[in-house]
Design a protein around this motif. Structure first.
Motif, PDB file in Angstrom:
ATOM      1  N   UNK A  81       0.840  -1.207   0.000  1.00  0.00           N
ATOM      2  CA  UNK A  81       0.000   0.000   0.000  1.00  0.00           C
ATOM      3  C   UNK A  81       0.867   1.245   0.000  1.00  0.00           C
ATOM      4  N   UNK A  82       1.953   1.227   0.758  1.00  0.00           N
ATOM      5  CA  UNK A  82       2.882   2.350   0.807  1.00  0.00           C
ATOM      6  C   UNK A  82       3.437   2.643  -0.585  1.00  0.00           C
ATOM      7  N   UNK A  83       3.908   1.612  -1.264  1.00  0.00           N
ATOM      8  CA  UNK A  83       4.450   1.792  -2.616  1.00  0.00           C
ATOM      9  C   UNK A  83       3.368   2.259  -3.578  1.00  0.00           C
ATOM     10  N   UNK A  84       2.177   1.663  -3.478  1.00  0.00           N
ATOM     11  CA  UNK A  84       1.080   2.019  -4.383  1.00  0.00           C
ATOM     12  C   UNK A  84       0.680   3.480  -4.234  1.00  0.00           C
ATOM     13  N   UNK A  85       0.521   3.947  -3.003  1.00  0.00           N
ATOM     14  CA  UNK A  85       0.104   5.342  -2.781  1.00  0.00           C
ATOM     15  C   UNK A  85       1.167   6.302  -3.291  1.00  0.00           C
ATOM     16  N   UNK A  86       2.426   5.996  -3.053  1.00  0.00           N
ATOM     17  CA  UNK A  86       3.497   6.869  -3.538  1.00  0.00           C
ATOM     18  C   UNK A  86       3.525   6.889  -5.056  1.00  0.00           C
ATOM     19  N   UNK A  87       3.318   5.737  -5.688  1.00  0.00           N
ATOM     20  CA  UNK A  87       3.309   5.693  -7.154  1.00  0.00           C
ATOM     21  C   UNK A  87       2.118   6.441  -7.727  1.00  0.00           C
ATOM     22  N   UNK A  88       0.955   6.351  -7.095  1.00  0.00           N
ATOM     23  CA  UNK A  88      -0.237   7.026  -7.615  1.00  0.00           C
ATOM     24  C   UNK A  88      -0.112   8.535  -7.471  1.00  0.00           C
ATOM     25  N   UNK A  90       2.792  10.476  -6.667  1.00  0.00           N
ATOM     26  CA  UNK A  90       3.978  11.134  -7.233  1.00  0.00           C
ATOM     27  C   UNK A  90       4.321  10.657  -8.637  1.00  0.00           C
ATOM     28  N   UNK A  91       3.792   9.542  -9.058  1.00  0.00           N
ATOM     29  CA  UNK A  91       4.032   9.059 -10.402  1.00  0.00           C
ATOM     30  C   UNK A  91       5.180   8.076 -10.538  1.00  0.00           C
ATOM     31  N   UNK A  92       6.021   7.957  -9.521  1.00  0.00           N
ATOM     32  CA  UNK A  92       7.130   7.006  -9.606  1.00  0.00           C
ATOM     33  C   UNK A  92       7.594   6.592  -8.219  1.00  0.00           C
ATOM     34  N   UNK A  93       8.232   5.444  -8.174  1.00  0.00           N
ATOM     35  CA  UNK A  93       8.856   4.944  -6.951  1.00  0.00           C
ATOM     36  C   UNK A  93      10.232   4.474  -7.354  1.00  0.00           C
ATOM     37  N   UNK A  94      11.248   5.192  -6.915  1.00  0.00           N
ATOM     38  CA  UNK A  94      12.598   4.911  -7.379  1.00  0.00           C
ATOM     39  C   UNK A  94      13.517   4.388  -6.305  1.00  0.00           C
ATOM     40  N   UNK A 102      12.068  13.917   0.772  1.00  0.00           N
ATOM     41  CA  UNK A 102      11.611  15.301   0.959  1.00  0.00           C
ATOM     42  C   UNK A 102      10.924  15.864  -0.273  1.00  0.00           C
ATOM     43  N   UNK A 103      11.248  15.360  -1.437  1.00  0.00           N
ATOM     44  CA  UNK A 103      10.638  15.873  -2.662  1.00  0.00           C
ATOM     45  C   UNK A 103       9.218  15.332  -2.877  1.00  0.00           C
ATOM     46  N   UNK A 104       8.841  14.310  -2.146  1.00  0.00           N
ATOM     47  CA  UNK A 104       7.509  13.709  -2.286  1.00  0.00           C
ATOM     48  C   UNK A 104       6.796  13.699  -0.935  1.00  0.00           C
ATOM     49  N   UNK A 107       3.026  12.672  -0.941  1.00  0.00           N
ATOM     50  CA  UNK A 107       2.810  11.241  -1.194  1.00  0.00           C
ATOM     51  C   UNK A 107       3.129  10.410   0.044  1.00  0.00           C
ATOM     52  N   UNK A 108       4.228  10.721   0.710  1.00  0.00           N
ATOM     53  CA  UNK A 108       4.603   9.954   1.900  1.00  0.00           C
ATOM     54  C   UNK A 108       3.653  10.197   3.062  1.00  0.00           C
ATOM     55  N   UNK A 109       3.238  11.442   3.226  1.00  0.00           N
ATOM     56  CA  UNK A 109       2.284  11.744   4.294  1.00  0.00           C
ATOM     57  C   UNK A 109       0.965  11.017   4.058  1.00  0.00           C
TER      58      UNK A 109
END
Length: 148
Positions: A81-88, A90-94, A102-104, A107-109
């Motif tokens: 779920x953490x990865x999915x929310x960040x991808x949705x 911010x558009x990417x998970x790197x 800090x740039x996302x 998404x992390x919050x």
């Protein structure tokens, strides 16, 4: 392949020492949870027979072990779920994205809030279900959630 003197290949020759070692490892896991549960159980067992005390501590230790295992299993969907929310959002998970970037921040919050909203109730319900040894906590929650 040799594993500590044991032959584990096509024939999978497993010795008695290997089996005893596995049993000892399991007893260590149950023993550690039993050590921590003694503080909770000791007040409620005063005046009981020693065999009843031993069974009470062992049962409580097994329930603690199952609860810890349930929480560990709940961490798997929390991770996804953490990865999915960040991808949705911010558009990417790197590569640099794991616990915080800090740039996302948004998404992390959002990911941590959503994970807390389902992980905490599911953990509490799972632990309650293990200690009551029934699915009644889930039924009660469902009835309260649907206002029935």
């Amino acid at each position: 392949m040799s594993l500590g003197g044991y032959i584990i290949e096509g024939g999978a020759s497993v010795s008695v020492k290997y089996i005893i070692g596995l049993i000892a490892d399991m007893m260590t896991l149950f023993g550690l949870s039993g050590f921590f549960t003694w503080a909770f159980v000791r007040r409620g067992v005063e005046g009981q027979a020693p065999s009843d005390i031993g069974i009470s501590v062992f049962a409580f230790a097994v329930k603690c072990f199952i609860s810890i295992a349930a929480i560990c299993l709940l961490l798997v969907p929390a991770f996804f779920l953490h990865i999915f929310v960040i991808m949705v959002i911010s558009g990417q998970y790197g590569v640099g994205d794991s616990l915080w970037n800090d740039q996302k921040m948004l998404a992390y919050t959002a990911s941590y809030i959503l994970n807390c909203l389902w992980f905490i109730p599911m953990s509490i319900l799972s632990i309650s279900s293990v200690f009551m040894w029934s699915l009644d906590p889930f039924r009660r929650f469902y009835r309260a959630f649907t206002s029935q």
